[in-house]
Design a protein around this motif. Structure first.
Motif, short mmCIF file in Angstrom:
data_model
loop_
_atom_site.label_atom_id
_atom_site.label_comp_id
_atom_site.label_asym_id
_atom_site.label_seq_id
_atom_site.Cartn_x
_atom_site.Cartn_y
_atom_site.Cartn_z
N SER A 61 -4.67 5.53 5.35
CA SER A 61 -5.55 4.36 5.17
C SER A 61 -4.77 3.18 4.59
O SER A 61 -4.94 2.03 5.01
CB SER A 61 -6.70 4.70 4.23
OG SER A 61 -7.41 5.77 4.72
N LEU A 75 -4.12 -0.37 6.36
CA LEU A 75 -4.54 -1.59 5.66
C LEU A 75 -3.38 -2.60 5.59
O LEU A 75 -3.56 -3.80 5.82
CB LEU A 75 -5.03 -1.23 4.25
CG LEU A 75 -5.91 -2.27 3.59
CD1 LEU A 75 -7.25 -2.34 4.31
CD2 LEU A 75 -6.13 -1.92 2.12
N CYS A 76 -2.17 -2.06 5.27
CA CYS A 76 -0.98 -2.93 5.18
C CYS A 76 -0.68 -3.58 6.53
O CYS A 76 -0.38 -4.77 6.61
CB CYS A 76 0.23 -2.13 4.71
SG CYS A 76 0.15 -1.76 2.96
N LEU A 104 -3.22 -6.25 7.29
CA LEU A 104 -2.97 -7.43 6.44
C LEU A 104 -1.80 -8.24 6.99
O LEU A 104 -1.85 -9.47 7.06
CB LEU A 104 -2.69 -6.98 5.00
CG LEU A 104 -2.65 -8.10 3.97
CD1 LEU A 104 -4.05 -8.66 3.76
CD2 LEU A 104 -2.10 -7.59 2.63
#
Lengths: 185, 148
Positions: free
Chosen positions: B10, B14-15, B18
């Motif tokens: 996760s 997410l990284c 982003l």
């Protein structure tokens, strides 16, 4: 002697009349924008330094603009447009050389709105295609505002779009031209 | 163990998201905050393009250039992008510098024939020998700012 003077006066008179009735209208700050609409994404960009001129005698209309000078809202889009699709370091300009067909119906000495067919050749990425549209010419206090729109297909100009991003780019991109010309000579 | 793996995956996702978001929304080059890659006079810059446009494009285009020259005139005819024109050695060649409308006040105070120092992004040379009505040629700078 009298006859020579008369001939000279007639020639000079004709020359003066030719210069007065004809002339070049020009600007270096014309606007060109384009708009691509797809269900996936809308893309638009503007250029405010278009060099363009027309002759009131022949109706010849020309413009030249730098591809790199189109400004997008998103910097990444601008980068991809220049580097991947337009290869704008190698093909830096878009040019148009054409004619305002009904130039004689436009009275540049009188304020008013006129329209004329415009035909010519548009060159992008060294590929030249015929373009035809109708332009609106609004004369106000000696300044001529010219507006025209037409659509082009990027594939007609050797713009290579990868399959992955093809759904984001329309095959009918709307080009809008809007320039204020002033009389030069 | 499963929970740690799930959390790690996760976190990586997410990284990546982003990074993609930041790349997609990265801002345009801030000329004011950026160092100029080249410092050159208006006359020299036009000469480079006039001599060999192809190699000048490779060397100067997309670069932030600090330039100094003599102001020929201001061209405020397009309110979307006020512009100034700098002289070169060529009577039919100029440097045309475009500014954001927010810079208008800094341009209005400039006087013709004064020396101007500015930074801007070089876009290339506009004009075409075959388009005879256009007559002159301009090396174009965009997003320019006047240097005090």
């Amino acid at each position: 002697m009298k006859r020579k003077t008369l001939i000279l006066t007639t020639i000079l008179g004709l020359f003066a009349f030719t210069n007065h009735s004809g002339g070049i209208y020009k600007t270096n700050t014309g606007n060109i924008s384009f708009y691509s609409h797809t269900p996936v994404e809308d893309i638009s960009a503007e250029n405010h330094k278009v060099k363009t001129a027309f002759s009131t005698e022949s109706g010849q209309l020309q413009f030249s603009c730098l591809i790199k000078d189109f400004e997008f809202k998103k910097a990444l889009m601008q980068e991809h447009f220049n580097e991947n699709y337009m290869e704008s370091t190698t093909y830096p300009k878009a040019t148009f050389n054409g004619k305002i067909e009904s130039i004689s119906s436009i009275d540049f000495s009188k304020d008013g709105t006129y329209s004329s067919k415009v035909n010519g050749k548009l060159t992008i990425k060294n590929v030249t295609q015929d373009v035809a549209t109708t332009g609106t010419f609004v004369v106000t206090n000696g300044v001529v505002n010219a507006k025209a729109t037409f659509n082009l297909n990027p594939y007609d100009y050797n713009v290579k779009i990868p399959k992955m991003v093809a759904p984001k780019i329309s095959e009918s991109i709307k080009i809008t031209i809007n320039s204020d010309y002033t009389h030069r000579h | 163990m499963k929970k740690i793996a799930l959390l790690s995956i996760s976190f990586v996702i997410l990284c990546v998201l982003l990074f993609v978001y930041r790349m997609f929304n990265k801002p345009h080059t801030n000329v004011k905050e950026s160092q100029a890659a080249k410092l050159i006079s208006a006359k020299q810059l036009f000469d480079y393009f006039d001599r060999n446009e192809d190699s000048a494009m490779v060397e100067f285009s997309d670069q932030i250039i600090q330039i100094n020259g003599t102001l020929l005139s201001k061209d405020l005819s397009n309110e979307l992008e006020p512009q100034i024109i700098l002289k070169t050695n060529d009577t039919e060649g100029f440097i045309r510098c475009g500014f954001k409308p927010s810079e208008l006040q800094n341009i209005e105070i400039l006087k013709d024939s004064s020396t101007v120092n500015l930074k801007g992004i070089c876009k290339g040379m506009n004009g075409d020998d075959e388009l005879t009505l256009l007559e002159d040629k301009d090396v174009i700078l965009s997003s320019s700012i006047i240097i005090e």
